[in-house]
Design an enzyme around this catalytic site. Structure first.
Site, PDB file in Angstrom:
ATOM      1  N   LYS A  13       0.854  -1.194   0.000  1.00  0.00           N
ATOM      2  CA  LYS A  13       0.000   0.000   0.000  1.00  0.00           C
ATOM      3  C   LYS A  13       0.887   1.240   0.000  1.00  0.00           C
ATOM      4  CE  LYS A  13      -3.852   1.969   2.695  1.00  0.00           C
ATOM      5  NZ  LYS A  13      -4.699   1.786   3.883  1.00  0.00           N
ATOM      6  N   SER A  40      -9.696   1.471   3.055  1.00  0.00           N
ATOM      7  CA  SER A  40      -8.870   2.321   2.226  1.00  0.00           C
ATOM      8  C   SER A  40      -7.812   1.551   1.428  1.00  0.00           C
ATOM      9  CB  SER A  40      -8.174   3.350   3.106  1.00  0.00           C
ATOM     10  OG  SER A  40      -7.262   2.712   3.978  1.00  0.00           O
ATOM     11  N   SER A  48      -9.753  -0.992   7.176  1.00  0.00           N
ATOM     12  CA  SER A  48      -9.203  -0.755   5.836  1.00  0.00           C
ATOM     13  C   SER A  48      -8.516  -1.945   5.176  1.00  0.00           C
ATOM     14  CB  SER A  48      -8.230   0.418   5.867  1.00  0.00           C
ATOM     15  OG  SER A  48      -8.936   1.621   5.968  1.00  0.00           O
TER      16      SER A  48
END
Lengths: 96, 477
Positions: B77, B152, B176
C-alpha cells in the site's frame, strides 16, 4: 450544536487550512452533521471511568543510549522544495 | 506456465526451476500491464523487482539458505516506506516524496527474500471506505468493474484479487484491510495492535493503525505475519511479546471452539438481509460441527463508530500537522511571503476534501472548551469497550460478525453525507478500538454475484487461535 462561521474560521486557522466562502458553508454543514453524530456519546454513562490513554501492552521500553547515525544531511534535504544545501528555507520570520 | 495457489506450492515450483523468480516476475509484470485499467498500482517497481529476482535465482543456484518468503511477489500500500522509492499516501501533498528509509515491515520482507513489485493505490492518507478518495483516481473491483473494491487499502486488495501479486500489505485503522478483503473475496488480516512495528507506516491514527495482510488463503497470511511481526527498536509501542510460529497451523480440524456473536450486530437495520441469513445459517453449521456458539449482548454497538471518529480524527489532526510544505512534500507559493500563509496554502491545496474534513473535526474535539466533552468522553467509552472485551474473552475463543453490512457498492454511489459513509465501518472499527486481531475470510457469495466475508476476532496476541480457527472455517465451507 450550532456551528458558526467564526468557529469554522478559528478551527481552520488552528488546522492551518484556508476555506473560501463556498467551502466554509460546505464544511460547516458537514461539521454540524459529524458533531451531532458523535454527540450520541453523551448517552453513555462514564461516571468514574478512566479515559483509556494507551493502546497495547508496551510499557517503558528502554534501550542503551548509544550514539548511532540515522539519515544523513543529503537524505534529510532530499524531499524539501527549498533548501540552500544545508538548511531548509522558509519565508522570513524575523523582521527587522 | 506456473499458476499461483499458495506460497508453499510456489516454493516447490522454484525448487525445480533455476530461473523461476525471473520468469515469475515477468509473468506478474505482464498481468499488471494487462489489468492496468483497474488502477490498483500507482507505480510498478519493474527494474528493482527483476534485479531482485535475478539475485534470488542466483542464490538458489549456489545452494545458499533461502528466506521464508523467497521469491514471493508482494505489493505494498502507498503508505509504506520503501527506501529509494516514492510513497505518496495517495495524496498530492506527497506526490514527489521519496522514502529515505525502509519501514520495518518492508525491511523484514526483503530480509526474507520477498520481491516488492509495486505500490498500491488507496484512499488518501488511508481515510475512506471505497478507494474513491485517492488523489490518483478510483480503483475498480476486478469481479465487477462498476463496483468499488472497498477501502482504504483498495488497490492492495485488488492486486491480490486480480492475480497481480501473491500477497500484499495494507493498513487497517478502522477496517481498511478487512472491508476491501470482504468486497474482493479474499483473506484480509488486521493483527493485534502492536503486533507489527508501525515504523515507516505513514500515520493516520497512531493508537489504531496496524499493518495488515491480504492473501488468497490463511496459510499465506500466517507466513507473512510470522515474517513481519515482532519487537522493533524504532517503535516503542510495538509489543515485546515473542512471535509464535503462526505458519504452523496444524491444529486438528476437529478442535472445538467457544465462539460468541453479538446479537445487536446481526440484528442491525443496516445489515443486508441475505448477509444476515447466510451468517445465521453458518452459525447453525458451526453448532452442527460441534462448536459452541452463543449470542452475547453488546448494547454499546451504537456508540462504537462515534467513539472511533472522535479519537481517529483527533489523532489525525495531530499526525497530519507535519505536512507543512517545508521539510518534504508539495509546497505552495505564499501569497504575501508569510510563513503561516505558506502553511495554509500548502495544506489547502495538498490535502483532499475528506482529509481536510477529518482534520477539522479532529481539531474541534481537541480544542479548548470541547476537549473533555468530546475527546476525554470518547477515551472513557473506549475503556468501557476494552474492559467488556477482556470479559468476553475470558469465556470465548473468538467472536464472529459480518465484516461489512453490504456487498461492494457501485463507484460514485456513496453519499456525500460524511455520517452515512461512517456506518460502512460499523462492524470493523470495534477491533481497532479495543486493539484485538480480526480477519475477514471469504466464505459467502451473494445472489447479486459478489462475494462477502465472515469476520473473526480473537483476544489480544492470540493470532494463532484466530488463524487456526479461520483455516478450519475455510475448510468447513
Amino acid at each position: 450544536m450550532q456551528v458558526t462561521n467564526e468557529m469554522i474560521n478559528n478551527l481552520a486557522h488552528l488546522s492551518r487550512l484556508n476555506f473560501n466562502e463556498e467551502q466554509t458553508q460546505s464544511i460547516k454543514a458537514d461539521l454540524e452533521k459529524m458533531i451531532a453524530f458523535v454527540e450520541q456519546l453523551n448517552e453513555v454513562n462514564t461516571t468514574g471511568v478512566e479515559p483509556l490513554l494507551h493502546m497495547g501492552d508496551a510499557v517503558n521500553v528502554l534501550r542503551e543510549d548509544e550514539i548511532k547515525g540515522s539519515i544523513n544531511r543529503n537524505e534529510a534535504l532530499l524531499n524539501a522544495s527549498d533548501t540552500d544545501g544545508v538548511f531548509f528555507k522558509v519565508p522570513k520570520v524575523i523582521k527587522k | 506456465m506456473f499458476s499461483f495457489t499458495s506460497i508453499k506450492n510456489y516454493h516447490q515450483f522454484l525448487a525445480a526451476n533455476t530461473n523461476g523468480c525471473v520468469a515469475t516476475v515477468n509473468n506478474y509484470l505482464n498481468i499488471i500491464k494487462q489489468k492496468q485499467h483497474l488502477n490498483a498500482f500507482l507505480e510498478v517497481f519493474e527494474t528493482d523487482a527483476l534485479q531482485q529476482a535475478m539475485l534470488l535465482d542466483e542464490k538458489r543456484k549456489q545452494g545458499k539458505p533461502l528466506g521464508k518468503l523467497h521469491g514471493v511477489i508482494v505489493a505494498i500500500k502507498d503508505v509504506l516506506c520503501y527506501k529509494g522509492h516514492k510513497v505518496s499516501a495517495a495524496s498530492k501533498i506527497l506526490e514527489n516524496y521519496t522514502a529515505v528509509y525502509n519501514a520495518t515491515a518492508i525491511e523484514k520482507l526483503l530480509k526474507e527474500d520477498a520481491i516488492i513489485i509495486g505500490r498500491n493505490n488507496c484512499d488518501e492518507f488511508a481515510m475512506g471506505s471505497s478507494n474513491e478518495n485517492s488523489a490518483y483516481g478510483v480503483v475498480k473491483n476486478a469481479l465487477n468493474e462498476n463496483l468499488v473494491p472497498g477501502g482504504s487499502s483498495g488497490g492492495s486488495a485488488v492486486a491480490v484479487q486480480a492475480g497481480m501479486c501473491m500477497v500484499s500489505l495494507g493498513s487497517d485503522t478502522g477496517g481498511s484491510v478487512r472491508q476491501p478483503a470482504d468486497f474482493c473475496g479474499i483473506v484480509g488480516l488486521k493483527p493485534t495492535y502492536g503486533r507489527i512495528s508501525r515504523y515507516g507506516l505513514i500515520a493516520y491514527a497512531s493508537s489504531f493503525d496496524q499493518i495488515g495482510i491480504f492473501a488468497n488463503n490463511v496459510e499465506d497470511v500466517a507466513l507473512v505475519l510470522e515474517t513481519i511481526a515482532g519487537a522493533d527498536e524504532f517503535d516503542s509501542t510495538v509489543s515485546q511479546q515473542s512471535i509464535e510460529e503462526y505458519s504452523n497451523l496444524n491444529t486438528p480440524s476437529n478442535k472445538k471452539y467457544k465462539i460468541a456473536y453479538f446479537k445487536e450486530m446481526l440484528e442491525h437495520d443496516a445489515l443486508d438481509s441475505e448477509i444476515k441469513n447466510s451468517i445465521q445459517q453458518y452459525i447453525q453449521q458451526l453448532k452442527n460441527d460441534g462448536h459452541e456458539v452463543e449470542a452475547v449482548d453488546f448494547d454499546l454497538l451504537k456508540y462504537i463508530v462515534p467513539t472511533y471518529y472522535v479519537l481517529t480524527t483527533a489523532e489525525a489532526s495531530s499526525n497530519l500537522s507535519r505536512f507543512d510544505g517545508i521539510k518534504y512534500g508539495y509546497r505552495s507559493t505564499p501569497t504575501n511571503n508569510n510563513l503561516t500563509d505558506l502553511y495554509k496554502n500548502t495544506r489547502s491545496k495538498g490535502f483532499g476534501k475528506e482529509v481536510q474534513r477529518r482534520i477539522m473535526l479532529g481539531t474541534f474535539v481537541l480544542s479548548a472548551g470541547y476537549y473533555d466533552a468530546y475527546f476525554t468522553k470518547a477515551q472513557q467509552v473506549r475503556n468501557i469497550l476494552y474492559t467488556k472485551t477482556k470479559e468476553i474473552f475470558k469465556t470465548f475463543d473468538a467472536v464472529i460478525a459480518p465484516t461489512v453490512p453490504s456487498t461492494a457498492f457501485p463507484i460514485g454511489s456513496a453519499s456525500n453525507n460524511p455520517v452515512e459513509m461512517f456506518l460502512a465501518d460499523i462492524y470493523t472499527v470495534y477491533a481497532n478500538l479495543v486493539g484485538i486481531p480480526g480477519i475477514s475470510i471469504p466464505l459467502f457469495k451473494h445472489s447479486n454475484g459478489m462475494p462477502f466475508g465472515l469476520q473473526v476476532m480473537a483476544n489480544h496476541f492470540n493470532e494463532l487461535t484466530l488463524l487456526s480457527l479461520s483455516k478450519n472455517m475455510m475448510e468447513l465451507k
